[in-house]
Design an enzyme around this catalytic site. Sequence first.
Site, PDB file in Angstrom:
ATOM      1  N   ARG A  31      35.121  46.149  38.727  1.00 13.76           N
ATOM      2  CA  ARG A  31      35.731  46.177  37.392  1.00 13.76           C
ATOM      3  C   ARG A  31      37.217  45.838  37.466  1.00 13.76           C
ATOM      4  O   ARG A  31      37.909  46.300  38.388  1.00 13.76           O
ATOM      5  CB  ARG A  31      35.579  47.582  36.770  1.00 13.76           C
ATOM      6  CG  ARG A  31      34.175  47.837  36.297  1.00 13.76           C
ATOM      7  CD  ARG A  31      33.967  49.199  35.673  1.00 13.76           C
ATOM      8  NE  ARG A  31      32.524  49.420  35.555  1.00 13.76           N
ATOM      9  CZ  ARG A  31      31.745  49.813  36.548  1.00 13.76           C
ATOM     10  NH1 ARG A  31      32.261  50.083  37.739  1.00 13.76           N
ATOM     11  NH2 ARG A  31      30.441  49.932  36.389  1.00 13.76           N
ATOM     12  N   ASP A  32      37.669  45.081  36.477  1.00 20.64           N
ATOM     13  CA  ASP A  32      39.099  44.774  36.396  1.00 20.64           C
ATOM     14  C   ASP A  32      39.863  46.053  36.057  1.00 20.64           C
ATOM     15  O   ASP A  32      39.436  46.867  35.242  1.00 20.64           O
ATOM     16  CB  ASP A  32      39.355  43.701  35.324  1.00 20.64           C
ATOM     17  CG  ASP A  32      40.731  43.079  35.447  1.00 20.64           C
ATOM     18  OD1 ASP A  32      40.818  41.909  35.840  1.00 20.64           O
ATOM     19  OD2 ASP A  32      41.737  43.787  35.155  1.00 20.64           O
ATOM     20  N   ASN A  90      41.579  31.379  36.534  1.00 18.38           N
ATOM     21  CA  ASN A  90      42.958  30.925  36.380  1.00 18.38           C
ATOM     22  C   ASN A  90      43.395  30.323  37.708  1.00 18.38           C
ATOM     23  O   ASN A  90      43.254  30.963  38.751  1.00 18.38           O
ATOM     24  CB  ASN A  90      43.870  32.104  36.008  1.00 18.38           C
ATOM     25  CG  ASN A  90      43.524  32.683  34.644  1.00 18.38           C
ATOM     26  OD1 ASN A  90      43.219  31.943  33.712  1.00 18.38           O
ATOM     27  ND2 ASN A  90      43.543  34.006  34.529  1.00 18.38           N
ATOM     28  N   VAL A  99      46.765  37.081  41.093  1.00 20.29           N
ATOM     29  CA  VAL A  99      46.272  37.467  42.420  1.00 20.29           C
ATOM     30  C   VAL A  99      45.761  36.201  43.105  1.00 20.29           C
ATOM     31  O   VAL A  99      44.850  35.529  42.596  1.00 20.29           O
ATOM     32  CB  VAL A  99      45.142  38.520  42.324  1.00 20.29           C
ATOM     33  CG1 VAL A  99      44.614  38.869  43.711  1.00 20.29           C
ATOM     34  CG2 VAL A  99      45.642  39.778  41.609  1.00 20.29           C
ATOM     35  N   HIS A 103      39.148  34.331  42.075  1.00 17.86           N
ATOM     36  CA  HIS A 103      38.302  35.288  41.355  1.00 17.86           C
ATOM     37  C   HIS A 103      37.835  34.690  40.048  1.00 17.86           C
ATOM     38  O   HIS A 103      38.539  33.889  39.424  1.00 17.86           O
ATOM     39  CB  HIS A 103      39.031  36.622  41.122  1.00 17.86           C
ATOM     40  CG  HIS A 103      40.396  36.478  40.525  1.00 17.86           C
ATOM     41  ND1 HIS A 103      41.496  36.133  41.277  1.00 17.86           N
ATOM     42  CD2 HIS A 103      40.832  36.617  39.241  1.00 17.86           C
ATOM     43  CE1 HIS A 103      42.559  36.075  40.491  1.00 17.86           C
ATOM     44  NE2 HIS A 103      42.188  36.358  39.251  1.00 17.86           N
TER      45      HIS A 103
HETATM   46  P1  AMP Z   1      44.590  36.596  37.284  1.00 22.43           P
HETATM   47  O1  AMP Z   1      45.680  36.707  36.264  1.00 22.43           O
HETATM   48  O2  AMP Z   1      43.529  35.604  36.914  1.00 22.43           O
HETATM   49  O3  AMP Z   1      45.114  36.415  38.690  1.00 22.43           O
HETATM   50  O4  AMP Z   1      43.844  37.994  37.240  1.00 22.43           O
HETATM   51  C1  AMP Z   1      44.086  39.034  38.129  1.00 22.43           C
HETATM   52  C2  AMP Z   1      43.314  40.212  37.602  1.00 22.43           C
HETATM   53  O5  AMP Z   1      43.169  41.154  38.641  1.00 22.43           O
HETATM   54  C3  AMP Z   1      44.005  40.932  36.435  1.00 22.43           C
HETATM   55  O6  AMP Z   1      43.125  40.950  35.315  1.00 22.43           O
HETATM   56  C4  AMP Z   1      44.279  42.333  36.984  1.00 22.43           C
HETATM   57  O7  AMP Z   1      44.109  43.322  36.000  1.00 22.43           O
HETATM   58  C5  AMP Z   1      43.238  42.447  38.094  1.00 22.43           C
HETATM   59  N1  AMP Z   1      43.574  43.329  39.203  1.00 22.43           N
HETATM   60  C6  AMP Z   1      44.701  43.313  39.967  1.00 22.43           C
HETATM   61  N2  AMP Z   1      44.618  44.238  40.950  1.00 22.43           N
HETATM   62  C7  AMP Z   1      43.407  44.846  40.806  1.00 22.43           C
HETATM   63  C8  AMP Z   1      42.723  45.874  41.505  1.00 22.43           C
HETATM   64  N3  AMP Z   1      43.270  46.499  42.557  1.00 22.43           N
HETATM   65  N4  AMP Z   1      41.498  46.239  41.073  1.00 22.43           N
HETATM   66  C9  AMP Z   1      40.935  45.629  40.013  1.00 22.43           C
HETATM   67  N5  AMP Z   1      41.525  44.650  39.314  1.00 22.43           N
HETATM   68  C10 AMP Z   1      42.747  44.259  39.695  1.00 22.43           C
END
Ligand code: AMP
Length: 117
Positions: A31-32, A90, A99, A103
């Site tokens: 889960r996000d 993204n 990140v 993903h």
């Molecule tokens: P992006 O902007 O596409 O790189 O999305 C990164 C996503 O990772 C965001 O929606 C964050 O909320 C999520 N995220 C970052 N760290 C964690 C974590 N430790 N566990 C779950 N989700 C995370």
Amino acid sequence: MKHDDCVFCKIASGEIETDLVFEGESCVAFRDLDPQAPVHLLFIPREHISTLNELHAEKNSALLAELFSGMQQTAENNGISEDGYRVVINCNKRAGQEVFHLHFHLLGGRDLTWPPG
Ligand code: AMP
């Protein structure tokens, strides 16, 4: 190869304990942390791939097959297959990638159309 400073590598290896909603040979889902919809899951390869630019469709074909069947199966398990869901990648900073471990966002459980309707 695992990257020591990558949070998603740590989730995939179990170094950071996370409830996994899907576990495959080459990918996992969880889960996000900051959900944008009632269902907001992240599908990641176990292997460190920084961005979509580094994914090789042929070399990574087994991974891609598992990612897509995992997303279909998990959408079904969450009851959003028929209603509808969205898959987002993204790639790099201007698209909002935060990140740098590839993903796939799987979002559903609410109206995702704009304007809502
Ligand atoms: P992006 O902007 O596409 O790189 O999305 C990164 C996503 O990772 C965001 O929606 C964050 O909320 C999520 N995220 C970052 N760290 C964690 C974590 N430790 N566990 C779950 N989700 C995370």
